[in-house]
Design a protein around this motif. Structure first.
Motif, PDB file in Angstrom:
ATOM      1  N   VAL A  20       0.849  -1.191   0.000  1.00 34.05           N
ATOM      2  CA  VAL A  20       0.000   0.000   0.000  1.00 34.05           C
ATOM      3  C   VAL A  20       0.883   1.239   0.000  1.00 34.05           C
ATOM      4  O   VAL A  20       2.005   1.230   0.512  1.00 34.05           O
ATOM      5  N   PHE A  21       0.357   2.294  -0.577  1.00 33.03           N
ATOM      6  CA  PHE A  21       1.073   3.552  -0.754  1.00 33.03           C
ATOM      7  C   PHE A  21       0.676   4.506   0.369  1.00 33.03           C
ATOM      8  O   PHE A  21      -0.505   4.826   0.526  1.00 33.03           O
ATOM      9  N   LEU A  22       1.658   4.941   1.145  1.00 34.81           N
ATOM     10  CA  LEU A  22       1.405   5.860   2.250  1.00 34.81           C
ATOM     11  C   LEU A  22       2.267   7.101   2.127  1.00 34.81           C
ATOM     12  O   LEU A  22       3.336   7.075   1.507  1.00 34.81           O
ATOM     13  N   ALA A  23       1.803   8.166   2.764  1.00 37.12           N
ATOM     14  CA  ALA A  23       2.498   9.451   2.725  1.00 37.12           C
ATOM     15  C   ALA A  23       2.878   9.885   4.140  1.00 37.12           C
ATOM     16  O   ALA A  23       2.112   9.691   5.086  1.00 37.12           O
ATOM     17  N   HIS A  24       4.058  10.474   4.250  1.00 34.00           N
ATOM     18  CA  HIS A  24       4.537  10.992   5.536  1.00 34.00           C
ATOM     19  C   HIS A  24       4.267  12.492   5.570  1.00 34.00           C
ATOM     20  O   HIS A  24       4.643  13.215   4.642  1.00 34.00           O
ATOM     21  N   PRO A  25       3.617  12.989   6.627  1.00 32.71           N
ATOM     22  CA  PRO A  25       3.290  14.418   6.673  1.00 32.71           C
ATOM     23  C   PRO A  25       4.548  15.287   6.789  1.00 32.71           C
ATOM     24  O   PRO A  25       5.491  14.948   7.502  1.00 32.71           O
ATOM     25  N   GLY A  26       4.510  16.386   6.070  1.00 30.29           N
ATOM     26  CA  GLY A  26       5.618  17.332   6.127  1.00 30.29           C
ATOM     27  C   GLY A  26       5.468  18.280   7.306  1.00 30.29           C
ATOM     28  O   GLY A  26       4.516  18.206   8.079  1.00 30.29           O
ATOM     29  N   GLY A  27       6.427  19.145   7.443  1.00 27.58           N
ATOM     30  CA  GLY A  27       6.386  20.135   8.513  1.00 27.58           C
ATOM     31  C   GLY A  27       7.231  19.722   9.698  1.00 27.58           C
ATOM     32  O   GLY A  27       7.610  18.562   9.848  1.00 27.58           O
ATOM     33  N   PRO A  28       7.509  20.671  10.549  1.00 30.30           N
ATOM     34  CA  PRO A  28       8.443  20.433  11.657  1.00 30.30           C
ATOM     35  C   PRO A  28       7.935  19.491  12.737  1.00 30.30           C
ATOM     36  O   PRO A  28       8.730  18.834  13.401  1.00 30.30           O
ATOM     37  N   PHE A  29       6.632  19.374  12.919  1.00 30.18           N
ATOM     38  CA  PHE A  29       6.114  18.518  13.986  1.00 30.18           C
ATOM     39  C   PHE A  29       6.349  17.037  13.707  1.00 30.18           C
ATOM     40  O   PHE A  29       6.428  16.226  14.618  1.00 30.18           O
ATOM     41  N   PHE A  30       6.421  16.660  12.445  1.00 31.26           N
ATOM     42  CA  PHE A  30       6.539  15.253  12.077  1.00 31.26           C
ATOM     43  C   PHE A  30       7.916  14.872  11.561  1.00 31.26           C
ATOM     44  O   PHE A  30       8.148  13.716  11.221  1.00 31.26           O
ATOM     45  N   LYS A  31       8.829  15.828  11.524  1.00 34.23           N
ATOM     46  CA  LYS A  31      10.151  15.623  10.931  1.00 34.23           C
ATOM     47  C   LYS A  31      10.846  14.367  11.445  1.00 34.23           C
ATOM     48  O   LYS A  31      11.388  13.588  10.672  1.00 34.23           O
ATOM     49  N   ASN A  32      10.840  14.144  12.742  1.00 30.22           N
ATOM     50  CA  ASN A  32      11.556  13.016  13.334  1.00 30.22           C
ATOM     51  C   ASN A  32      10.629  11.915  13.837  1.00 30.22           C
ATOM     52  O   ASN A  32      11.030  11.097  14.655  1.00 30.22           O
ATOM     53  N   LYS A  33       9.386  11.904  13.339  1.00 33.20           N
ATOM     54  CA  LYS A  33       8.426  10.887  13.757  1.00 33.20           C
ATOM     55  C   LYS A  33       8.177   9.927  12.597  1.00 33.20           C
ATOM     56  O   LYS A  33       8.209  10.321  11.440  1.00 33.20           O
ATOM     57  N   ASP A  34       7.923   8.670  12.953  1.00 31.60           N
ATOM     58  CA  ASP A  34       7.699   7.680  11.911  1.00 31.60           C
ATOM     59  C   ASP A  34       6.475   6.804  12.224  1.00 31.60           C
ATOM     60  O   ASP A  34       5.454   6.914  11.566  1.00 31.60           O
ATOM     61  N   ALA A  35       6.570   5.975  13.235  1.00 33.88           N
ATOM     62  CA  ALA A  35       5.469   5.067  13.554  1.00 33.88           C
ATOM     63  C   ALA A  35       4.237   5.857  13.993  1.00 33.88           C
ATOM     64  O   ALA A  35       4.319   6.774  14.796  1.00 33.88           O
TER      65      ALA A  35
END
Length: 154
Positions: A20-35
């Motif tokens: 499945v195709f997923l997207a990681h949110p941009g911006g400073p709040f999510f920069k170092n977050k993954d799970a």
């Protein structure tokens, strides 16, 4: 009225394995977050817009890729804050390494009075379903389960 979003859960088979195709949110709040922060490409829409059209529009805005095919409506999911996400599954093969997201502006750093611009999506990728369930915002995990049922893989 709670906010509502519409999105696309693109899927493909690679070496006979569902991805499945997923997207990681941009911006400073999510920069170092993954799970737990990845999402299907989605965005908000108004009551006067047809949800599937909104989902297709948002997919294009967030990835730079048009999406077409046989769309399968999935059961909407509800976030803890009341937001409802309408989603459709479609088989597609998107180049995850070639994402061109639109941008948003926000005050950054906080209380600085300065405005910075950030991509809505800073990266995207294809994941097997078990990995995707770990990466996804928890409220969206049922979309994967429903896709597996639809494809008769569960």
């Amino acid at each position: 009225m709670p906010k509502q979003s519409a999105g696309i859960l693109a899927y493909r088979f690679s070496d006979k394995q569902l991805q499945v195709f997923l997207a990681h949110p941009g911006g400073p709040f999510f920069k170092n977050k993954d799970a737990g922060v990845w999402s299907i490409p989605k965005g908000e829409f108004e009551d006067d817009e047809e949800p599937l059209h909104a989902a297709q529009r948002e997919f294009t805005e967030e990835t730079g890729h048009n999406i077409a095919g046989k769309f399968v409506a999935l059961t909407p999911v509800k976030y803890k804050n009341g937001k409802v996400v309408y989603a459709w599954a479609v088989e597609a093969d998107i180049d995850a390494g070639n994402i061109k997201s639109n941008y948003f502006e926000m005050e950054w750093p906080p209380r600085s009075g300065k405005t910075a611009s950030f991509a809505e999506i800073d990266r995207a990728d294809w994941f097997d379903t078990e990995t995707a369930k770990q990466k996804l915002v928890p409220a969206q995990v049922p979309l994967i389960d429903e896709l597996l049922l639809f494809l008769e893989l569960k």
